[in-house]
Design a protein around this motif. Structure first.
Motif: not given
Length: 266
Positions: A157, A161, A167, A169, A186
């Motif tokens: 991940l 971002l 962000n 998710v 994302v």
């Protein structure tokens, strides 16, 4: 059902579901306004085959600000009619995504867990409830309760971002043995490496279909987090929010324990 009828069904669903969290939201044109400067925006999202039952909902933090964060998420619902599917999709979104946002705003541990993952320095993670639905949901729910998940995805991940403030998710996993899905999005965009990492974990694959849906919100440490928590106390300026922003429940404890994983038959 025409576009304006679908919009009305979705917006009514948002008002109804937000009331479950003790918050009064009202329809105001293209958005559903909430307390302070919070709101929910709605976008059209037909399924790949043109069918209904999908919704795109964006939780707005700072309505009236030109650069207000909009936390977009897509949800799909089940049912025998278009209205049932839309209502189901809004309910699924409220149980997972909206709960996570409210936990960010309240910061009281009622709707989710808070951590600062070692693999994502500088980010505050808020993880809300998981909704588990389908056949044999107890097994998948139990696995989610016993296993770390976010820490296993951090390295994948880290490069995804794209927003320096917040962000969103979303994780979706399940299916059945030989016909499974593991997807991480994302800010609305599929993250292939994180999806592969999720699929490599040993969550149970049964003989019948069962899925889990959950949401994690990553907020940058410092001013962004404080601004979000102040959103419900701040009155919006009279500037319409843009709905074209990039889209590009088990027990309390560590993020590995889905503190309120819910089993749903729909």
């Amino acid at each position: 059902m025409r576009s304006e009828q679908r919009l009305a069904v979705i917006q009514r669903g948002v008002v109804r579901e937000m009331a479950r969290y003790g918050r009064e939201f009202t329809v105001d044109g293209a958005v559903v306004r909430g307390p302070g400067s919070t709101a929910v925006a709605v976008r059209e999202h037909p399924g790949e085959d043109g069918s209904a039952g999908h919704v795109d909902l964006g939780f707005v933090l700072g309505l009236g600000s030109g650069d207000a964060p909009v936390l977009w998420d897509c949800a799909a619902g089940l049912g025998t009619t278009e209205q049932e599917k839309l209502d189901s999709a809004v309910r699924m979104w409220a149980d997972t995504t909206a709960a996570t946002v409210f936990e960010l705003l309240e910061h009281q541990g009622r709707y989710g867990d808070h951590r600062r993952p070692a693999g994502l320095p500088g980010w505050h993670a808020v993880q809300g409830p998981a909704t588990v639905f389908g056949h044999g949901s107890a097994e998948l729910s139990g696995w989610l309760a016993r296993n770390e998940l976010l820490p296993a995805l951090c390295s994948a991940l880290a490069t995804e971002l794209g927003d320096p403030r917040f962000n969103a998710v979303k994780l979706f996993l399940g299916g059945r043995a030989g016909d499974e899905v593991a997807e991480v999005r994302v800010n609305g965009t599929v993250a292939p490496a994180a999806s592969r990492a999720l699929g490599a974990l040993d969550w149970p694959r049964g003989e019948r279909f069962c899925w889990a849906r959950l949401f994690v919100l990553l907020a940058a440490d410092g001013s962004s987090l404080e601004a979000a928590r102040a959103a419900e106390r701040t009155r919006p300026a009279p500037v319409p929010v843009s709905t074209t922003a990039t889209a590009s429940p088990l027990r309390r404890g560590a993020l590995s324990r889905w503190w309120q994983a819910r089993r749903a038959g729909h």
